[in-house]
Design an enzyme around this catalytic site. Sequence first.
Site, short mmCIF file in Angstrom:
data_model
loop_
_atom_site.label_atom_id
_atom_site.label_comp_id
_atom_site.label_asym_id
_atom_site.label_seq_id
_atom_site.Cartn_x
_atom_site.Cartn_y
_atom_site.Cartn_z
N HIS A 168 0.83 5.12 1.40
CA HIS A 168 0.19 6.12 2.25
C HIS A 168 0.25 7.46 1.53
O HIS A 168 1.31 7.83 1.00
CB HIS A 168 0.97 6.32 3.55
N HIS A 170 0.85 -1.21 0.00
CA HIS A 170 0.00 0.00 0.00
C HIS A 170 0.87 1.24 0.00
O HIS A 170 1.98 1.22 0.54
CB HIS A 170 -0.93 0.03 1.21
P1 AMP Z 1 1.92 0.20 7.42
O1 AMP Z 1 2.38 0.42 8.85
O2 AMP Z 1 2.70 0.97 6.40
O3 AMP Z 1 1.81 -1.27 7.10
O4 AMP Z 1 0.47 0.83 7.37
C1 AMP Z 1 -0.70 0.13 7.59
C2 AMP Z 1 -1.76 1.16 7.81
O5 AMP Z 1 -3.02 0.52 7.71
C3 AMP Z 1 -1.70 1.83 9.18
O6 AMP Z 1 -1.51 3.23 9.02
C4 AMP Z 1 -3.05 1.49 9.79
O7 AMP Z 1 -3.60 2.56 10.53
C5 AMP Z 1 -3.89 1.17 8.59
N1 AMP Z 1 -5.00 0.28 8.84
C6 AMP Z 1 -4.98 -0.91 9.47
N2 AMP Z 1 -6.20 -1.46 9.49
C7 AMP Z 1 -7.02 -0.59 8.85
C8 AMP Z 1 -8.41 -0.58 8.52
N3 AMP Z 1 -9.23 -1.59 8.89
N4 AMP Z 1 -8.93 0.48 7.86
C9 AMP Z 1 -8.12 1.50 7.51
N5 AMP Z 1 -6.80 1.55 7.76
C10 AMP Z 1 -6.26 0.52 8.44
#
Ligand code: AMP
Length: 145
Positions: free
Chosen positions: A108, A106
């Site tokens: 951000h 993903h």
């Molecule tokens: P990373 O740390 O780069 O893997 O980012 C994962 C992101 O996914 C984090 O910023 C979380 O807040 C976000 N996240 C996890 N679960 C959900 C969810 N159900 N809906 C929206 N964002 C999420």
Amino acid sequence: MGEDVARDPECIFCKILEGDIPAYKLFEDEHTFAFMDINPLNDGHALIIPKDHHPNIFDTPTNVLAPLMETTQRIARAIQNSIAPDGINILQANGHGAAQSVFHVHFHVLPRKNGDDAKLNWGLRPGDMDHISDLAQQIRVAIKD
Ligand code: AMP
Ligand code: ZN
């Protein structure tokens, strides 16, 4: 599940794509899906994912990365034109050491405020869901074709 897409039943982002858990959706097209981060660093924090499950950038085919980046640009522009932050970082993490917590690749879109002194490991704190919902609507109306 679509017939041609690869999904991981244990993956939280695959569950969002399946509609099994809710998300503040911003946009989707054939290959990508964009939604609000529910633990936002700042107002307007959004995530862009491919519809196929790939854990990280190393194993994501270039023909998946290309539309992913196209949607990332589309969402970044919409956030710039609606939320109007002081700046935007695009961030993508690979591995625990890079603070990756969801192993479905993903990007951000991280809106920044002057002086927010954001760290790469910003910590996950739940946002106010009504506020996130309002911000999502502001961003949606700013998305261009
Ligand atoms: P990373 O740390 O780069 O893997 O980012 C994962 C992101 O996914 C984090 O910023 C979380 O807040 C976000 N996240 C996890 N679960 C959900 C969810 N159900 N809906 C929206 N964002 C999420
Ligand atoms: Zn997944």
